[in-house]
Design an enzyme around this catalytic site. Structure first.
Site, PDB file in Angstrom:
ATOM      1  N   TYR A 132      58.922  55.418  50.897  1.00 28.89           N
ATOM      2  CA  TYR A 132      57.992  56.471  50.398  1.00 28.89           C
ATOM      3  C   TYR A 132      58.126  57.642  50.829  1.00 28.89           C
ATOM      4  O   TYR A 132      58.884  57.833  52.036  1.00 28.89           O
ATOM      5  CB  TYR A 132      56.501  55.769  50.754  1.00 28.89           C
ATOM      6  CG  TYR A 132      56.248  54.418  50.331  1.00 28.89           C
ATOM      7  CD1 TYR A 132      55.722  54.351  49.112  1.00 28.89           C
ATOM      8  CD2 TYR A 132      56.185  53.256  51.065  1.00 28.89           C
ATOM      9  CE1 TYR A 132      55.574  52.930  48.494  1.00 28.89           C
ATOM     10  CE2 TYR A 132      56.168  52.099  50.595  1.00 28.89           C
ATOM     11  CZ  TYR A 132      55.732  52.107  49.296  1.00 28.89           C
ATOM     12  OH  TYR A 132      55.457  50.749  48.855  1.00 28.89           O
ATOM     13  N   CYS A 144      59.463  37.721  67.654  1.00 32.57           N
ATOM     14  CA  CYS A 144      58.042  37.657  67.308  1.00 32.57           C
ATOM     15  C   CYS A 144      57.499  36.824  68.519  1.00 32.57           C
ATOM     16  O   CYS A 144      58.409  35.717  69.051  1.00 32.57           O
ATOM     17  CB  CYS A 144      57.629  37.065  65.944  1.00 32.57           C
ATOM     18  SG  CYS A 144      58.252  38.385  64.567  1.00 32.57           S
ATOM     19  N   CYS A 148      56.528  32.958  61.268  1.00 36.97           N
ATOM     20  CA  CYS A 148      56.052  32.420  60.323  1.00 36.97           C
ATOM     21  C   CYS A 148      57.112  31.848  59.364  1.00 36.97           C
ATOM     22  O   CYS A 148      58.058  32.507  59.283  1.00 36.97           O
ATOM     23  CB  CYS A 148      55.432  33.572  59.496  1.00 36.97           C
ATOM     24  SG  CYS A 148      54.390  34.617  60.520  1.00 36.97           S
ATOM     25  N   CYS A 151      58.487  34.325  56.398  1.00 35.29           N
ATOM     26  CA  CYS A 151      58.709  35.421  57.020  1.00 35.29           C
ATOM     27  C   CYS A 151      59.726  36.316  55.650  1.00 35.29           C
ATOM     28  O   CYS A 151      60.665  35.646  55.271  1.00 35.29           O
ATOM     29  CB  CYS A 151      59.650  35.440  58.241  1.00 35.29           C
ATOM     30  SG  CYS A 151      60.066  37.294  58.761  1.00 35.29           S
ATOM     31  N   ARG A 153      61.112  38.843  56.403  1.00 34.61           N
ATOM     32  CA  ARG A 153      62.615  39.470  56.978  1.00 34.61           C
ATOM     33  C   ARG A 153      63.325  38.298  57.816  1.00 34.61           C
ATOM     34  O   ARG A 153      64.136  38.738  58.836  1.00 34.61           O
ATOM     35  CB  ARG A 153      62.460  40.527  58.105  1.00 34.61           C
ATOM     36  CG  ARG A 153      61.637  41.729  57.332  1.00 34.61           C
ATOM     37  CD  ARG A 153      61.761  43.126  58.209  1.00 34.61           C
ATOM     38  NE  ARG A 153      60.869  44.133  57.391  1.00 34.61           N
ATOM     39  CZ  ARG A 153      59.573  44.379  57.588  1.00 34.61           C
ATOM     40  NH1 ARG A 153      59.146  43.811  58.512  1.00 34.61           N
ATOM     41  NH2 ARG A 153      58.891  45.164  56.658  1.00 34.61           N
ATOM     42  N   ASP A 312      56.601  37.338  48.975  1.00 36.38           N
ATOM     43  CA  ASP A 312      57.683  37.720  48.337  1.00 36.38           C
ATOM     44  C   ASP A 312      58.637  36.715  47.957  1.00 36.38           C
ATOM     45  O   ASP A 312      58.596  35.544  48.439  1.00 36.38           O
ATOM     46  CB  ASP A 312      58.455  38.698  49.548  1.00 36.38           C
ATOM     47  CG  ASP A 312      57.843  39.850  49.887  1.00 36.38           C
ATOM     48  OD1 ASP A 312      57.065  40.445  49.037  1.00 36.38           O
ATOM     49  OD2 ASP A 312      57.773  40.247  51.163  1.00 36.38           O
ATOM     50  N   ASP A 349      54.641  43.330  46.329  1.00 36.53           N
ATOM     51  CA  ASP A 349      55.587  44.148  47.137  1.00 36.53           C
ATOM     52  C   ASP A 349      56.900  43.892  46.053  1.00 36.53           C
ATOM     53  O   ASP A 349      57.801  42.823  46.053  1.00 36.53           O
ATOM     54  CB  ASP A 349      55.981  43.709  48.337  1.00 36.53           C
ATOM     55  CG  ASP A 349      56.435  44.997  49.086  1.00 36.53           C
ATOM     56  OD1 ASP A 349      57.018  46.062  48.545  1.00 36.53           O
ATOM     57  OD2 ASP A 349      56.595  45.117  50.411  1.00 36.53           O
ATOM     58  N   LYS A 356      55.178  48.685  47.155  1.00 40.19           N
ATOM     59  CA  LYS A 356      53.760  47.966  46.789  1.00 40.19           C
ATOM     60  C   LYS A 356      53.298  48.308  45.671  1.00 40.19           C
ATOM     61  O   LYS A 356      52.788  49.472  45.300  1.00 40.19           O
ATOM     62  CB  LYS A 356      53.110  48.011  48.031  1.00 40.19           C
ATOM     63  CG  LYS A 356      53.479  47.650  49.250  1.00 40.19           C
ATOM     64  CD  LYS A 356      52.665  48.014  50.338  1.00 40.19           C
ATOM     65  CE  LYS A 356      53.254  47.391  51.607  1.00 40.19           C
ATOM     66  NZ  LYS A 356      54.375  48.343  52.019  1.00 40.19           N
TER      67      LYS A 356
HETATM   68  C1  LIG Z   1      54.525  48.668  53.188  1.00 40.94           C
HETATM   69  C2  LIG Z   1      55.618  49.749  53.795  1.00 40.94           C
HETATM   70  C3  LIG Z   1      55.101  51.096  54.077  1.00 40.94           C
HETATM   71  C4  LIG Z   1      53.611  51.536  54.275  1.00 40.94           C
HETATM   72  O1  LIG Z   1      52.832  51.280  53.037  1.00 40.94           O
HETATM   73  P1  LIG Z   1      51.325  51.704  52.918  1.00 40.94           P
HETATM   74  O2  LIG Z   1      51.009  51.480  51.482  1.00 40.94           O
HETATM   75  O3  LIG Z   1      51.111  53.064  53.245  1.00 40.94           O
HETATM   76  O4  LIG Z   1      50.791  50.912  53.918  1.00 40.94           O
HETATM   77  C5  LIG Z   1      55.955  52.069  54.369  1.00 40.94           C
HETATM   78  N1  LIG Z   1      57.103  51.708  54.203  1.00 40.94           N
HETATM   79  C6  LIG Z   1      57.724  50.656  53.616  1.00 40.94           C
HETATM   80  C7  LIG Z   1      59.099  50.456  53.524  1.00 40.94           C
HETATM   81  C8  LIG Z   1      56.651  49.595  53.245  1.00 40.94           C
HETATM   82  O5  LIG Z   1      57.340  48.428  53.045  1.00 40.94           O
END
Ligand SMILES: *Cc1c(COP(=O)(O)O)cnc(C)c1O
Length: 460
Positions: A132, A144, A148, A151, A153, A312, A349, A356
């Site tokens: 972002y 962890c 889970c 997971c 990852r 996911d 996601d 997201k």
């Molecule tokens: C979820 C996520 C964020 C944070 O997203 P918000 O909508 O601000 O909570 C930031 N970077 C990555 C790569 C993410 O997967």
């Protein structure tokens, strides 16, 4: 009348550790002294991971036995505390399904991926995901408290040989220091709260020292898997790094025990705003009433539901996926029925690093230039009348608009609405439309065709 309270002679109260709440325990740990049981180090070193250990507390199904015995499956470790919440006789127990593997975990599925969010393609340095415009995800550990089964990852998490080194932290922090667009650092993993306190303290201190980093948040499941870790000393360290936010991963109201309530109370009392990120999981919480119970229980312990994730498309988690329709149905059952601040945003996601995407039922039914037609949660259909005399906002005289930072090509749909861009084209769009320019329009003898057009003979 202003009554003054006479406080002379009253000793200032020493901050005292609240008494530890009563704990549930599986019978095998009845002889463990409370000091040990309540010590997070004891919990970590006594985690369950073998068939024999797990058999002692749960009546396993053949599918679970095969899942636990399988080679190369995703790492298995369960704290005695969390294992004690499992119903030993119910294979459908929602606590159990989150941490005990079954053979289904070994199955692939159509479109299952190891890195379904394409995080590695968005990583300028190992462990840092810059997806972002103004925030980054910083993975600080692969470990962890418990693992889970779904997971996201699992490709890196749990691997004891894939640990982050000081050099990697340095590279991550250097990148952030040199990226002035980053205001928000999301410290995650693995689970950052399993790191030694001084290492986490050092990471947070270094992040705080970067002037453009305005907020830091921690993504964790430790308060759920290992609430004993939320010690007075940890909380004292964390509160020195404000503004610090925390998102905790809860999936079911059964996870909210007296220990968890106390851990969240300590964190909230230290001024850390607490959010919850849940995953919609088949057979665990794919029910409107289960989620309603969860969100109501969360706000009682001062945790605000933040996201409900669609599961996911990650390999090993195919059997936990639900249709998106289930998520819509759950969101429909929340809005209007529970406190607004108890309602999370349901997000998918998106694969391939799409990020997201919020998804919700449709409340806006229709529109004209004068009216908007809406329906509420009860199905009541109503209208909102648009103003007839709205003076459009003027970005030219708005300080916030003038000070807006560029987002390096990620301005997106908002830029279309603001008129800064007129279209967004998918990759390859221009090349695939080159055919239109191969013959120039000026090469046509347009005059000779105008006769046909006059006769209505134009061809499309
Ligand atoms: C979820 C996520 C964020 C944070 O997203 P918000 O909508 O601000 O909570 C930031 N970077 C990555 C790569 C993410 O997967």
């Amino acid at each position: 009348m202003n009554k003054r309270l006479d406080t002379s002679g009253i000793e200032p109260e020493a901050p005292e550790e609240p008494p530890h709440p009563a704990s549930v325990r599986a019978n095998v740990w009845n002889d463990v002294p409370n000091e040990k049981w309540n010590d997070w180090r004891w919990q970590i070193t006594h985690r369950l991971n073998s068939l024999d250990e797990i058999r002692r507390i749960i009546r396993l199904t053949p599918s679970e036995e095969a899942g636990i015995a399988a080679q190369h499956r995703f790492r298995l470790d369960i704290t005695p505390y969390f294992a004690s919440l499992i119903d030993p006789d119910d294979p459908a127990c929602p606590i159990r399904r989150q941490v005990i593997p079954t053979v289904q975990e070994l199955e692939g599925f159509e479109s299952g991926m190891a890195d379904s969010l394409n995080e590695e393609a968005h990583s300028p340095v190992p462990g840092l995901v810059h997806r972002y415009p103004d925030r980054v995800l910083m993975l600080v550990t692969t470990q962890c408290a418990s693992y889970c089964r779904y997971c996201t990852r699992s490709r890196i998490v749990g691997d004891p040989h894939a640990q982050f080194s000081q050099a990697q932290y340095d590279a991550q922090i250097d990148y952030i220091a040199q990226a002035p667009s980053v205001r928000d650092v999301l410290v995650s993993g693995g689970d950052p709260l399993v790191l030694p306190e001084r290492i986490l303290d050092r990471i947070l201190t270094r992040l705080r020292a970067i002037p453009h980093v305005e907020i830091v948040r921690i993504g964790t499941r430790v308060p759920v898997f290992l609430p004993q870790r939320i010690t007075g000393s940890l909380v004292e360290m964390l509160r020195r790094h404000h503004p610090l936010w925390m998102n905790i991963h809860f999936n079911h109201a059964h996870e909210i025990t007296p220990e968890v309530s106390q851990a969240c109370e300590r964190l909230a009392d230290a001024g850390i705003p607490l959010g919850c990120q849940s995953v919609l999981l088949a057979g665990i919480n794919d029910c409107p009433n289960v989620i309603a119970d969860l969100v109501r229980s969360l706000v009682r312990i001062r945790v605000r539901p933040y996201y409900l994730y669609q599961c996911d498309m990650v390999l090993g988690a195919g059997h936990f996926r639900t249709p998106v329709a289930k998520g819509i149905e759950i969101m429909e059952s929340l809005r209007g029925h529970v406190s607004g601040f108890a309602i999370p945003t349901y997000v998918i996601d998106a694969p391939a690093g799409g990020g997201k995407v919020p998804v919700m039922p449709t409340y806006l039914i229709s529109q004209s230039d004068r009216r908007v037609v809406l329906r509420n949660f009860e199905g009541f259909v109503t209208t909102y009348t648009e103003p007839g005399d709205y003076t459009p906002h003027n970005p030219a005289t708005c300080a916030a608009c003038q000070n807006q930072r560029a987002e390096g090509g990620q301005e997106g749909i908002a830029a279309l609405l603001a008129g800064r861009t007129t279209s967004l084209a998918p990759e390859g769009f221009e090349q695939s439309h080159q055919r239109l320019t191969r013959i120039r329009w000026s090469e046509f003898d347009l005059d000779s065709q105008s006769d046909d057009q006059d006769k209505g003979g134009s061809q499309r």
